[in-house]
Motif scaffolding. Structure first.
Motif, mmCIF file in Angstrom:
data_model
loop_
_atom_site.group_PDB
_atom_site.id
_atom_site.type_symbol
_atom_site.label_atom_id
_atom_site.label_comp_id
_atom_site.label_asym_id
_atom_site.label_seq_id
_atom_site.Cartn_x
_atom_site.Cartn_y
_atom_site.Cartn_z
ATOM 1 N N ALA A 451 -11.120 14.777 -5.121
ATOM 2 C CA ALA A 451 -11.574 16.088 -4.579
ATOM 3 C C ALA A 451 -12.083 15.941 -3.194
ATOM 4 O O ALA A 451 -12.518 14.777 -2.790
ATOM 5 C CB ALA A 451 -12.713 16.607 -5.600
ATOM 6 N N THR A 452 -11.942 16.721 -2.256
ATOM 7 C CA THR A 452 -12.190 16.596 -1.043
ATOM 8 C C THR A 452 -13.511 17.809 -0.820
ATOM 9 O O THR A 452 -13.162 18.970 -0.906
ATOM 10 C CB THR A 452 -11.005 17.126 0.049
ATOM 11 O OG1 THR A 452 -9.857 16.398 -0.429
ATOM 12 C CG2 THR A 452 -11.341 16.572 1.370
ATOM 13 N N ARG A 453 -14.624 17.104 -0.286
ATOM 14 C CA ARG A 453 -15.754 18.056 -0.135
ATOM 15 C C ARG A 453 -15.927 18.222 1.476
ATOM 16 O O ARG A 453 -15.555 17.346 2.144
ATOM 17 C CB ARG A 453 -17.125 17.164 -0.833
ATOM 18 C CG ARG A 453 -16.649 17.274 -2.265
ATOM 19 C CD ARG A 453 -16.119 18.618 -3.235
ATOM 20 N NE ARG A 453 -16.067 18.049 -4.466
ATOM 21 C CZ ARG A 453 -15.647 18.899 -5.367
ATOM 22 N NH1 ARG A 453 -14.410 19.845 -4.967
ATOM 23 N NH2 ARG A 453 -15.368 18.492 -6.604
ATOM 24 N N ASN A 454 -16.859 19.043 1.889
ATOM 25 C CA ASN A 454 -17.448 19.178 3.166
ATOM 26 C C ASN A 454 -16.129 19.191 4.227
ATOM 27 O O ASN A 454 -16.016 18.370 4.998
ATOM 28 C CB ASN A 454 -18.428 18.011 3.608
ATOM 29 C CG ASN A 454 -19.175 18.380 4.815
ATOM 30 O OD1 ASN A 454 -19.585 19.534 5.078
ATOM 31 N ND2 ASN A 454 -19.255 17.180 5.561
ATOM 32 N N GLN A 559 -8.840 19.017 5.280
ATOM 33 C CA GLN A 559 -9.104 17.903 6.486
ATOM 34 C C GLN A 559 -9.765 16.576 5.837
ATOM 35 O O GLN A 559 -10.591 16.905 4.813
ATOM 36 C CB GLN A 559 -9.990 18.561 7.516
ATOM 37 C CG GLN A 559 -9.203 19.770 8.162
ATOM 38 C CD GLN A 559 -8.132 19.171 8.872
ATOM 39 O OE1 GLN A 559 -8.360 18.122 10.049
ATOM 40 N NE2 GLN A 559 -6.742 19.417 8.788
ATOM 41 N N GLY A 560 -9.165 15.606 5.947
ATOM 42 C CA GLY A 560 -9.632 14.267 5.492
ATOM 43 C C GLY A 560 -8.717 13.660 4.574
ATOM 44 O O GLY A 560 -8.465 12.424 4.669
ATOM 45 N N PHE A 561 -8.450 14.541 3.632
ATOM 46 C CA PHE A 561 -7.411 14.040 2.334
ATOM 47 C C PHE A 561 -6.705 15.248 1.791
ATOM 48 O O PHE A 561 -7.354 15.992 1.152
ATOM 49 C CB PHE A 561 -8.504 13.507 1.435
ATOM 50 C CG PHE A 561 -7.626 12.851 0.283
ATOM 51 C CD1 PHE A 561 -7.154 11.580 0.403
ATOM 52 C CD2 PHE A 561 -7.241 13.585 -1.000
ATOM 53 C CE1 PHE A 561 -6.352 11.026 -0.653
ATOM 54 C CE2 PHE A 561 -6.510 13.044 -2.029
ATOM 55 C CZ PHE A 561 -6.174 11.558 -1.752
ATOM 56 N N PRO A 562 -5.731 15.626 2.388
ATOM 57 C CA PRO A 562 -4.909 16.766 1.954
ATOM 58 C C PRO A 562 -4.530 16.562 0.509
ATOM 59 O O PRO A 562 -4.357 15.494 0.057
ATOM 60 C CB PRO A 562 -3.582 16.628 2.871
ATOM 61 C CG PRO A 562 -4.035 15.863 4.072
ATOM 62 C CD PRO A 562 -5.000 14.873 3.768
#
Length: 925
Positions: A451-454, A559-562
């Motif tokens: 999961a990608t947060r923030n 952003q950061g980890f598609p």
């Protein structure tokens, strides 16, 4: 049909195992633990056996009568007992040995031979034994990978940073080879690998390893490390060697401990990277015939530790305004200079250091006797970890990646992982007439969800969420084994014959994330033109920075980890069947020869046949010569065959793909990428052991040649520009035929040669009122790529894309070529003291930018520990890892590129977090 066959075999085993004769059986132990490998013999008879991993033995007697039974073991006083046995009687005869000085349990191994356990000084191939229970009482490290990194010289592993899921699953190397070239066993049974393939720029790039940290140290009795090729004995992945984890089998003992600590070096903000680990282990006897159930549990927590500041190099270069933004090399940037440039120390900087992790484990190990000569065994466990790591900071100036309405000051994306590991093994073993039989099934599964947060999807403009479910990976393995062995006493000085069969099923899944986590919705920035670009004022208002023009596309996906695209959905399986034979011939009491052969067939690439020949000659009790030659293989993992990670981009009015394509994809076929096949190897070892009583020496040299090694290639692309070469034009056209712009793959692309020497010296003696022990272990190893890159015919001339310089360094120079460990331990009365110095040799920074390519010099890291028994059952230990706060060499600033960031996570020597202090409280009943 397969289940019925298993039940039939199990029934036959149970019936055959129930036959009786006059038998003595028992357990050999000392005051604190059972003893593995003790020699039990009957005086006047050619009857001799070694105790098993649980300290038990069983001997059939030729006739009723009275016999003298002797038990001997290195470091213990020999003991003899008389026993009278009636016809078809089972007699229990236990032994309690008296220690003659020093703990020698670690000298005995069961790995590498299907005969009785033997001293590591007598094995035909080198085997190290690590006493985990003893180490965890004295050292700072609390995970298996870190313990082995500091105690086993041929083993390398470190906590990664900025490598996505690899931040939470540390890759490990043996003899400088890849994580997937080491086979891991638990109680002699194959352990499953992780579901995550390492595609980032760190140790083991392109490989899939086994997550040793999923096994709590409280569940482990000892670890055996076989430093020799063993594919003919154990199958795929054993090119570099085998790690066998023996689970705890203690009964009627409660062991509990709580460890806490953190980093307290000059670069720590007070105390950071705090860790807490709580362990508990308890075993109960299920009956008076050796049955037991041993349970272990652990809770683990580690916090962030950031080392951004010490490795500065935060600089933005605008090549259109070089006079405003000079780009120095090898010079740190002061805070004043950052302010002058309108930059913040956190701009473009992630949390470089240690990720956050929280989780726990529950493991068990058990044996239940079911007949006079048969027992059912089972072991396994659960491990769950939730991790958080970070990506690069998105600043307010990055107009195509940020949304000022949502994050006016920019944002630091967080990558969350949920890592679930499951394993369960069950089997029945015992005697079928004169043969020992073992029928087992082992199941293992690892699933990682992201999961990608923030974060945000910039192409969604103001409607973007700030968190996304990003998909994940799932790997399942089920292995069924049927093994037979028998020791023939008559021929020569004894022959042990073993053979068996294995069936393995594997399944690999890629699960996509939610749509918004990977889709680019096609919006573009609406500000400025190429002739009149947008200038964004710096926070101080001093210097403007040009970032984007009208029509620049917003970045899509999280952003950061598609997230993982729905186009990458994968659900693939394969099976393999194998048969092996292993014959160990004691030509004389001094001369032993061991030969093994193994045939294995995989449903996805075919068959392989491998063999091994090993021998040792014992000139005297003080000197033994040993050597081995073998062929080996490693099957390409399902991950390497079917992993794909592509994204859709809009170019010239059409949607096209770019990224990593599966080995059997249309793109791979058009570019002539061959179907993946097994890596093959041949290896040779020669060494000696010397047992001089208190002083012991083992020295072994080795050579390992690996052909068709699987690598993760660079990004292939073409061009239709007027000045493009014919090859680039052809490559461009072929990629467009597959609706792609760029592509990378897994391919059997290189051959490697690894050579080295391992030397281990041990000394133990009573000293004063205590026992002093010294261990000096050294490894000298070198891996190099030999010959040319195996480029497909269409890609000849693109060898530097197949294997770029950074990837070459990750194979050849990212693990230390020299590693030396000197450990000193002294125990007396209620006290014990421990000091260890480890020299980590030089390594090279993996980068494609020659100006950044540094050779990082070697460093010595010192650990200290001191323990005191507050009561008979309560012990307090305090100490420090890296007590002198040693760091790797300072990295140079970038001389090319835009962000200019260099960070040390790619070069895992011993870590870069500094001094770690700890306290441990252990309770034993």
């Amino acid at each position: 049909m397969k289940i019925k066959l298993y039940l039939f075999i199990l029934l036959c085993c149970s019936v055959g195992l129930s036959a009786q004769a006059q038998v003595i059986r028992g357990e050999v132990r000392d005051s604190s633990q059972t003893i593995t490998g003790a020699t039990v013999s009957v005086v006047g008879q050619q009857l001799r056996i070694g105790t098993d991993a649980n300290g038990r033995y069983e001997i059939k007697l030729p006739a009723p009568g009275t016999y003298q039974v002797t038990v001997s073991y290195i470091g213990y006083q020999t003991q003899q007992k008389s026993v009278t046995v009636a016809a078809e009687e089972l007699k229990q005869l236990d032994f309690d040995l008296i220690n003659a000085g020093g703990n020698n349990l670690e000298n005995v191994v069961v790995l590498g031979s299907r005969s009785a356990p033997r001293s590591r000084m007598d094995t035909p191939v080198p085997v190290d034994v690590v006493d985990i229970q003893k180490l965890t009482a004295n050292v700072a490290q609390v995970s298996v990978n870190q313990i082995l990194n500091f105690v086993a010289p041929s083993f390398t592993s470190n906590v990664m940073s900025l490598t996505d899921a690899t931040d939470h699953i540390d890759p490990a190397s043996l003899r400088g080879l890849g994580p997937d070239q080491v086979l891991v066993l638990i109680n002699g049974k194959r352990r499953h690998t992780t579901s995550v393939i390492n595609i980032n720029g760190s140790l083991g790039k392109g490989s899939v390893g086994t997550d040793l940290n999923a096994i709590p140290t409280a569940a482990i009795k000892r670890i055996e490390i076989l430093r020799d090729g063993a594919s003919a004995q154990y199958g795929s992945d054993a090119i570099a060697g085998v790690i066998n984890i023996i689970l705890n089998s203690d009964v009627n003992k409660l062991n509990a401990s709580v460890s806490g600590g953190g980093f307290a070096g000059k670069h720590s903000d007070g105390l950071d990277g705090e860790t807490v680990q709580a362990n508990v282990n308890y075993g109960v006897a299920l009956n008076d015939k050796g049955g037991f159930l041993n349970l272990s549990g652990s809770f683990d927590f580690r916090d962030f530790a950031s080392r951004t500041t010490p490795y500065r190099g935060v600089i933005f270069t605008d090549f259109n305004n070089p006079e405003l933004y000079p780009n120095p090399t090898g010079v740190d940037i002061t805070d004043e200079e950052l302010v002058r440039r309108g930059l913040d120390r956190g701009d473009f900087v992630p949390n470089i250091g240690q990720s956050k992790n929280r989780g726990g484990s529950l493991f068990f190990n058990s044996i239940i006797p079911v007949a006079e000569e048969a027992e059912i065994y089972a072991f396994g466990g659960l491990n769950y970890r939730n991790g958080t790591s970070t990506a690069f900071y998105r600043t307010p100036r990055q107009l195509t990646q940020n949304n000022a309405t949502i994050y006016p000051n920019g944002f630091l994306p967080e990558i969350n992982t949920n890592n679930l590991d499951q394993s369960f093994a069950v089997g029945i073993r015992g005697n079928l007439g004169e043969w020992k039989a073992d029928f087992s099934n082992s199941f293992g599964r690892n699933a990682v969800e992201f999961a990608t947060r923030n974060t945000l999807n910039a192409s969604m403009l103001n409607s973007s969420p700030t968190s996304f479910e990003s998909g994940g990976y799932d790997f399942t393995q089920n292995t069924t084994n049927l093994d037979f062995s028998r020791f023939f006493e008559g021929p020569l000085s004894g022959i042990n014959v073993a053979f068996g069969f294995e069936n393995r099923f594997e399944k690999y899944k890629i699960n996509p994330g939610e749509e918004a986590s990977y889709v680019n919705y096609g919006n573009a920035i609406n500000a400025g033109t190429p002739e009149n670009p947008v200038y964004i004022p710096s926070p101080t208002g001093n210097i403007p920075t040009r970032f984007a023009a009208n029509g620049s596309p917003y970045a899509g996906g999280a952003q950061g980890f598609p997230g993982i695209s729905a186009d990458n959905l994968t659900n693939e399986t394969r099976t393999s069947i194998a048969g092996y034979a292993d014959v160990e011939v004691n030509v004389t009491d001094k001369f032993l020869v061991d030969g093994a052969v193994r045939f294995e067939n995989y449903s996805d690439f075919g068959s392989t046949l491998n063999g091994k020949l090993a021998a040792r000659y014992k000139f005297s009790d003080a000197f033994l010569l040993r050597g081995a030659v073998n062929t080996g293989f490693r099957a390409p993992s399902l991950h390497q065959r079917y992993f794909n990670s592509t994204s859709t981009v809009f170019i010239d009015g059409a949607f096209v793909e770019s990224g990593t394509f599966a080995n059997d994809s249309r793109v791979a076929q058009l570019l002539g990428i061959p179907k993946l096949k097994e890596e093959t190897s041949d290896s040779y070892s020669l060494g000696f052991t010397s047992n001089l009583g208190k002083f012991k020496i083992t020295v072994d040299g080795y050579l390992v040649n690996i052909n068709d090694r699987v690598i993760y290639t660079g990004q292939f692309s073409g061009s239709n520009a007027p000045d493009a070469t014919p090859q680039d034009r052809e490559l461009y056209d072929l990629l467009r035929l597959a609706n792609a712009t760029t592509a990378r793959f897994f391919a059997n692309a290189v051959d490697t040669r690894t050579m080295g020497i391992d030397a281990v010296f041990s000394y133990s003696t009573p000293l004063g009122n205590g026992i002093f022990r010294a261990d000096l272990a050294n490894t000298f190893t070198k891996t190099e790529i030999v010959g040319d890159v195996h480029a497909s015919p269409l890609l000849v001339g693109k060898e530097s894309t197949y294997l770029d310089q950074a990837s070459r360094i990750l194979i050849e120079r990212v693990t230390p070529r020299i590693k030396t460990n000197l450990s000193l331990d002294y125990s007396w009365n209620k006290w014990n003291a421990f000091v260890r110095n480890v020299y980590f040799g030089e390594i090279q920074q993996p980068t494609n930018v020659e100006a950044n390519r540094q050779t990082l010099p070697g460093r010595v890291v010192t650990d200290l520990g001191a323990g005191y028994n507050l009561t008979k059952n309560l012990k307090l230990t305090v100490g420090a890892n890296n007590v002198f706060d040693v760091y790797p060499a300072q990295l140079l600033l970038s001389s090319q590129g835009t962000s200019g960031i260099l960070y040390p996570n790619q070069a895992p020597q011993f870590g870069f977090l500094g001094r770690y202090v700890f306290t441990r409280l252990a309770l034993n009943f």
